[in-house]
Design a protein around this motif. Structure first.
Motif, mmCIF file in Angstrom:
data_model
loop_
_atom_site.group_PDB
_atom_site.id
_atom_site.type_symbol
_atom_site.label_atom_id
_atom_site.label_comp_id
_atom_site.label_asym_id
_atom_site.label_seq_id
_atom_site.Cartn_x
_atom_site.Cartn_y
_atom_site.Cartn_z
ATOM 1 N N ALA A 55 0.821 -1.211 0.000
ATOM 2 C CA ALA A 55 0.000 0.000 0.000
ATOM 3 C C ALA A 55 0.858 1.265 0.000
ATOM 4 N N GLU A 56 2.139 1.109 -0.320
ATOM 5 C CA GLU A 56 3.084 2.229 -0.246
ATOM 6 C C GLU A 56 3.230 2.916 -1.602
ATOM 7 N N LYS A 57 3.044 4.225 -1.599
ATOM 8 C CA LYS A 57 3.216 5.007 -2.822
ATOM 9 C C LYS A 57 4.663 5.478 -2.904
ATOM 10 N N ASN A 58 5.509 4.624 -3.468
ATOM 11 C CA ASN A 58 6.942 4.910 -3.513
ATOM 12 C C ASN A 58 7.487 5.086 -4.930
ATOM 13 N N GLY A 80 6.757 3.397 -13.540
ATOM 14 C CA GLY A 80 5.884 4.516 -13.208
ATOM 15 C C GLY A 80 4.730 4.135 -12.300
ATOM 16 N N PHE A 81 4.882 3.003 -11.595
ATOM 17 C CA PHE A 81 3.841 2.523 -10.683
ATOM 18 C C PHE A 81 4.299 2.660 -9.236
ATOM 19 N N ASN A 82 3.349 2.515 -8.333
ATOM 20 C CA ASN A 82 3.665 2.484 -6.908
ATOM 21 C C ASN A 82 3.754 1.047 -6.413
ATOM 22 N N ALA A 83 2.623 0.363 -6.363
ATOM 23 C CA ALA A 83 2.598 -1.039 -5.915
ATOM 24 C C ALA A 83 1.657 -1.820 -6.829
ATOM 25 N N ASP A 100 -4.805 3.072 -5.785
ATOM 26 C CA ASP A 100 -6.054 3.799 -5.992
ATOM 27 C C ASP A 100 -6.209 4.253 -7.442
ATOM 28 N N VAL A 101 -5.389 3.663 -8.315
ATOM 29 C CA VAL A 101 -5.388 4.021 -9.735
ATOM 30 C C VAL A 101 -5.359 2.743 -10.565
ATOM 31 N N PHE A 116 -6.778 5.822 -14.583
ATOM 32 C CA PHE A 116 -8.122 6.005 -14.053
ATOM 33 C C PHE A 116 -8.027 6.122 -12.537
ATOM 34 N N GLN A 117 -8.439 7.243 -11.991
ATOM 35 C CA GLN A 117 -8.422 7.451 -10.546
ATOM 36 C C GLN A 117 -9.695 6.877 -9.945
ATOM 37 N N ALA A 118 -9.536 5.873 -9.072
ATOM 38 C CA ALA A 118 -10.685 5.228 -8.433
ATOM 39 C C ALA A 118 -10.978 5.954 -7.119
ATOM 40 N N GLU A 119 -11.943 6.836 -7.142
ATOM 41 C CA GLU A 119 -12.249 7.646 -5.969
ATOM 42 C C GLU A 119 -12.664 6.771 -4.788
ATOM 43 N N GLY A 120 -11.985 6.948 -3.662
ATOM 44 C CA GLY A 120 -12.302 6.198 -2.456
ATOM 45 C C GLY A 120 -11.550 4.895 -2.309
ATOM 46 N N ALA A 121 -10.854 4.457 -3.336
ATOM 47 C CA ALA A 121 -10.130 3.186 -3.271
ATOM 48 C C ALA A 121 -8.858 3.328 -2.441
ATOM 49 N N THR A 122 -8.482 2.254 -1.757
ATOM 50 C CA THR A 122 -7.272 2.258 -0.939
ATOM 51 C C THR A 122 -6.347 1.086 -1.229
#
Length: 285
Positions: A55-58, A80-83, A100-101, A116-122
């Motif tokens: 869940a880390e945005k690195n 270009g990704f986080n996880a 969340d994307v 695509f930004q998924a609003e509310g996703a974690t």
């Protein structure tokens, strides 16, 4: 998958898949960075690498390109990704679940063309794509939801506690089958008191039904004969289960067995093993 990686040792064994069939390891690739999902593309495989905590945005996550025998062609083929976790393909587009994307990668260039930004996703996790190009994505921890991309737009398709922390997805008939993790009781380790189960969601009416009782912290899901192959991330086990809840352990691996993929035409089972940083291929004989 888990936020903090737990190391538990199990012995690797193989069992008969069905009478007269065996699982035989045919190749293995090491040196990956927490591989979570694998998908076939033409004569190659694409593997998502979390490369950090799930869940880390690195900004460290990437997708690897492997040859048909598991050899690394380009380790960091798409970046270009986080996880990055679940993968899905429609046409020449690769869909990648990334916290969340949902990123879209051009399969001819390996470049991200859209997000695509998924609003509310974690914790976007697995991806399933219909034959018409509709994309379903689970939001496992915190979201208890399934998102959908249709007509080039993402939206929250279903949010319900009955989804039981949804992880793996697979369409069968007019239902979306869900491998659930189970309700998390320890947010530090993602452990559960009551583990997950198989569920089915009506694609038209969104009705949720329990297919099996609780039996594991489930991750990957694949169609197999009249039932499913499913991975249990915590125990590492690979199991066959059907809708009457007949279950058989076919492989015991170390913890971290993630989003497996069964290539039916090749009778090859691909299993990302996150904690060991490897992808293993088994032939069903």
């Amino acid at each position: 998958m888990m936020k903090k990686l737990i190391l538990i040792v199990f012995t690797s064994l193989s069992f008969g898949v069905t009478k007269g069939q065996q699982l035989e390891k045919v190749w293995e690739i090491n040196g990956l960075d927490a591989p979570e999902s694998v998908i076939a593309y033409k004569d190659s495989y694409l593997v998502s690498n979390v490369a950090g905590q799930p869940a880390e945005k690195n900004g460290l996550g990437y997708v690897s390109l492997l040859g048909k025998n598991g050899q690394v062609i380009t380790k960091k083929w798409a970046t270009g990704f986080n996880a990055p976790k679940g993968l899905g393909i429609f046409g020449e587009n690769l869909y990648v679940a990334d916290i969340d994307v949902v990123a879209v990668v051009d399969l001819t260039t390996g470049k991200i063309t859209k997000r695509f930004q998924a609003e509310g996703a974690t914790f976007l996790n697995d991806i399933e794509v219909t034959s018409e190009g509709v994309v379903y994505i689970t939001d496992t921890f915190g979201g208890n939801a399934i998102y959908r991309i249709k007509d080039d737009k993402i939206s929250l398709w279903l949010k319900d506690e009955l989804l039981n922390y949804p992880n793996g997805l697979k369409i069968k008939g007019d239902e979306l089958f869900v491998a659930s993790w189970g309700v998390v009781t320890n947010p530090e380790t993602f452990e559960t008191e009551i583990p997950g189960m198989l569920l089915a969601v009506g694609l038209k009416d969104k009705n949720i039904r329990k297919v099996t009782p609780s039996f594991g912290n489930l991750d990957g899901l694949a169609l197999f004969n009249d039932g499913f192959l499913v991975s249990d991330w915590i125990s590492g086990k690979i199991m066959i289960v059907d809708e009457s809840d007949k279950r058989q352990v076919v492989l015991e691996l170390k913890p971290g067995s993630a989003d497996l993929n069964l290539l039916e035409n090749q009778k090859t089972l691909l299993i990302p093993q996150m904690l060991e940083g490897k992808l293993t291929a088994y032939k069903i004989k």
